[in-house]
Write an enzyme that holds these catalytic residues in place. Sequence first.
Site, PDB file in Angstrom:
ATOM      1  CE  LYS A  20      26.118  25.134  92.929  1.00  0.00           C
ATOM      2  NZ  LYS A  20      27.480  24.751  93.369  1.00  0.00           N
ATOM      3  CE1 TYR A  60      29.986  29.233  91.232  1.00  0.00           C
ATOM      4  CE2 TYR A  60      29.206  28.181  89.227  1.00  0.00           C
ATOM      5  CZ  TYR A  60      29.134  28.348  90.598  1.00  0.00           C
ATOM      6  OH  TYR A  60      28.212  27.635  91.343  1.00  0.00           O
ATOM      7  CG  ASN A 123      28.094  22.244  96.025  1.00  0.00           C
ATOM      8  OD1 ASN A 123      27.571  22.510  94.948  1.00  0.00           O
ATOM      9  ND2 ASN A 123      29.048  22.980  96.566  1.00  0.00           N
ATOM     10  CG  HIS A 126      25.355  30.172  94.009  1.00  0.00           C
ATOM     11  ND1 HIS A 126      26.707  30.356  94.149  1.00  0.00           N
ATOM     12  CD2 HIS A 126      24.795  31.411  94.010  1.00  0.00           C
ATOM     13  CE1 HIS A 126      26.962  31.654  94.216  1.00  0.00           C
ATOM     14  NE2 HIS A 126      25.821  32.319  94.124  1.00  0.00           N
ATOM     15  CD  GLU A 137      26.485  35.611  93.190  1.00  0.00           C
ATOM     16  OE1 GLU A 137      25.547  35.264  93.947  1.00  0.00           O
ATOM     17  OE2 GLU A 137      27.686  35.301  93.407  1.00  0.00           O
TER      18      GLU A 137
END
Length: 160
Positions: A20, A60, A123, A126, A137
């Site tokens: 990310k 998402y 965080n 992913h 994905e």
Amino acid sequence: SPRSVNSLSMAMERTYIMIKPDGVQRGIVGNIISRFETKGYKLVAMKTRMATKELLEKHYADLTSKPFFPKLRDYMLSGPVVSMVWEGKEAVSTGRKMLGATNPLESAPGTIRGDFCIEVGRNICHGSDSVENANKEIALWFDESEVLDWESHSQSWLYE
Ligand code: GDP
Ligand code: MG
């Protein structure tokens, strides 16, 4: 080298791992790649890019109605991401273990989130949560031609 293995006889999986924007900004890209590489997983696709609202709403899809979704979207659009596909035996579930829990304060030390971050909204990475989602994905973030089939010379040193 030891007797060569028949990779078709094993349940090889592909998982979608994405670093990310905070992971990129904080210079943790190399460390994350290194963990998957030294574990023995095979890198079959990688690129850096900006996410888009459209990609994130699909990626998402299960979270778009959550109150935190607008913040999550802005976070994911705040800088480049690194998209990768790693392949190997049980790569999906093992990738999740290597990432740690969604909330970094609940992630064990030794995991990526346990070692490098503090908050759920920052965080750093992913990882797909099921083989089915991994396939979705990978198809969302990569063109088919970007995901490569190649034979690793380490294959027979990793698998018996
Ligand atoms: P993951 O599969 O471990 O990434 O977790 P989820 O699929 O449940 O959530 C996707 C991502 O949304 C997480 O990695 C977090 O970055 C973010 N997220 C999840 N829950 C929350 C929350 O309660 N607050 C905020 N700010 N972000 C969240
Ligand atoms: Mg998830």
